[in-house]
Design a protein around this motif. Structure first.
Motif, PDB file in Angstrom:
ATOM      1  N   ARG A 330       1.067  -3.739   3.139  1.00  0.00           N
ATOM      2  CA  ARG A 330       2.255  -4.328   2.513  1.00  0.00           C
ATOM      3  C   ARG A 330       1.918  -5.641   1.820  1.00  0.00           C
ATOM      4  O   ARG A 330       2.339  -5.902   0.689  1.00  0.00           O
ATOM      5  N   HIS A 331       1.122  -6.490   2.497  1.00  0.00           N
ATOM      6  CA  HIS A 331       0.712  -7.754   1.876  1.00  0.00           C
ATOM      7  C   HIS A 331      -0.207  -7.503   0.683  1.00  0.00           C
ATOM      8  O   HIS A 331      -0.115  -8.194  -0.342  1.00  0.00           O
ATOM      9  N   ALA A 332      -1.096  -6.521   0.806  1.00  0.00           N
ATOM     10  CA  ALA A 332      -1.978  -6.188  -0.309  1.00  0.00           C
ATOM     11  C   ALA A 332      -1.166  -5.677  -1.497  1.00  0.00           C
ATOM     12  O   ALA A 332      -1.458  -6.004  -2.654  1.00  0.00           O
ATOM     13  N   LEU A 333      -0.145  -4.875  -1.208  1.00  0.00           N
ATOM     14  CA  LEU A 333       0.720  -4.353  -2.260  1.00  0.00           C
ATOM     15  C   LEU A 333       1.433  -5.484  -2.993  1.00  0.00           C
ATOM     16  O   LEU A 333       1.488  -5.511  -4.229  1.00  0.00           O
ATOM     17  N   ASN A 334       1.959  -6.432  -2.237  1.00  0.00           N
ATOM     18  CA  ASN A 334       2.662  -7.558  -2.855  1.00  0.00           C
ATOM     19  C   ASN A 334       1.736  -8.358  -3.767  1.00  0.00           C
ATOM     20  O   ASN A 334       2.125  -8.782  -4.861  1.00  0.00           O
ATOM     21  N   PHE A 335       0.480  -8.550  -3.322  1.00  0.00           N
ATOM     22  CA  PHE A 335      -0.458  -9.292  -4.159  1.00  0.00           C
ATOM     23  C   PHE A 335      -0.792  -8.499  -5.419  1.00  0.00           C
ATOM     24  O   PHE A 335      -0.806  -9.044  -6.527  1.00  0.00           O
ATOM     25  N   ALA A 336      -1.061  -7.211  -5.257  1.00  0.00           N
ATOM     26  CA  ALA A 336      -1.404  -6.387  -6.423  1.00  0.00           C
ATOM     27  C   ALA A 336      -0.259  -6.369  -7.430  1.00  0.00           C
ATOM     28  O   ALA A 336      -0.476  -6.458  -8.646  1.00  0.00           O
TER      29      ALA A 336
END
Length: 365
Positions: A330-336
């Protein structure tokens, strides 16, 4: 004005992994024992079917078996083992099967959390399979019904290992024998990033508007399994996730699936665009904070902070019913999403070493 007559740089040269070296030298030594043929070169088959020839420095009988050696050639990759002498010693045994030992300069696993069990020689699964497959085939060809004992060595490996993450990971005494494809690809930033950009361009030009950017072979296999995507839609990004995300600003697609090992995805979640260990590291305290946000108790948080690897941290969280993989994704998705254009649908998968999905965010299409 650009000089069109200027000499273009030569393409970077690929090399062969320590796993390929160990396979070639084990095969040559075993063949000497079973056929009395001492070779100066040997052919091996890489995991994807390509055959390569490797030159040997020696192939000779030893006190209780045979041994063969080769010089590791990493091509143009800045690999610490480039130029090292790797040699394998093989003994025949009455007991069927293949046993592996860590010889001089090859490490032994001393901490949990790695793909190999504590006490095992640091010879990774793919090299073990490569060696086993070649020796099994040799045994069938020669009518040999016994087993083999294989000891892999790297001259100066204990000193070279100090330049790697092995001591921190609890792999002591030397290097790891590595490789998933058998080939070392030169990780020149400019050349590799250019190939990523070209891959995206070609996919879109040919009408493929859903692409999967993967860190390696296992993540590619996962994306094939989930979406049945063709090769053209699979982008081998390695550690250069930033090259994918930034290029999509210029060449947007409808959907991007990002897939990588849990540790690498945790780096993306922390805002890193280069996932190589030279440029970013796994932040265990950050993992503990994310676990806390979804219900991890103080004991689990402390355990995650003190974990040996991200895989061990993930296992501890999973055992406690904490979906750390999903939270990291989820955090990786937000950054991407903060990097790519809004019209690009993004999702993130984290996998374990066997290619199993351990985390996901973004929704299946």
């Amino acid at each position: 004005m650009r000089d069109e007559t200027a000499e273009q740089p030569a393409p970077l040269r690929s090399g062969l992994t320590t796993g390929s070296c160990a396979t070639a030298t084990s095969l040559a030594a075993a063949r000497l024992l079973l056929t009395d043929i001492a070779a100066d070169a040997v052919h091996i088959t890489l995991p994807k079917g390509k055959q390569v020839q490797m030159r040997l420095e020696f192939c000779r009988l030893s006190e209780d078996g045979a041994e063969a050696g080769t010089i590791k050639d990493a091509g143009d990759d800045p690999d610490v083992t480039h130029g090292a002498l790797l040699y394998s010693q093989v003994r025949l045994s009455a007991e069927p099967g293949i046993r592996f030992n860590a010889g001089v300069g090859v490490g032994t696993v001393t901490r949990p959390g790695l793909v190999l069990a504590v006490g095992e020689p640091a010879i990774n699964p793919v090299p073990r399979k490569m060696i086993s497959d070649h020796l099994t085939l040799l045994a069938a060809e020669t009518g040999y019904g016994g087993g083999f004992e294989v000891t892999v060595n790297v001259e100066g490996g204990a000193e070279l290992a100090l330049k790697t993450m092995n001591p921190r990971l609890g792999i002591l005494g030397g290097l790891s024998i590595l490789g998933t494809s058998g080939i070392v690809r030169p990780f020149s930033c400019a050349a590799y990033i250019a190939s990523i950009h070209q891959g995206i361009d070609v996919a879109k030009t040919n009408g493929y508007l859903h692409i999967a950017a993967c860190t390696g072979n296992a993540s590619e296999d996962t994306m094939r399994r989930v979406y049945n995507l063709p090769e053209i839609a699979l982008i081998e990004m390695g550690d250069f996730v930033g090259a994918v995300l930034k290029h999509l600003r210029k060449v947007p697609v409808d959907k991007l699936s990002l897939c990588g090992g849990f540790g690498k995805i945790s780096k993306l979640a922390a805002g890193h665009m280069d996932l190589h260990s030279r440029h970013s590291s796994i932040d265990l305290p950050q993992l503990a904070e994310w676990a806390a946000a979804i219900g991890a108790d103080p004991a689990l948080q402390q355990g995650i902070r003190e974990a040996n690897t991200s895989q061990q941290a993930l296992a501890m969280a999973s055992a406690a019913g904490i979906a750390l993989g999903d939270e990291v994704c989820r955090h990786a998705l937000n950054f991407a999403r903060s990097v790519v254009p809004a019209q690009v649908q993004v999702e993130v998968f984290a996998i374990d070493r066997q290619g199993g999905i351990v985390g996901h965010a973004g929704g299946f299409a």
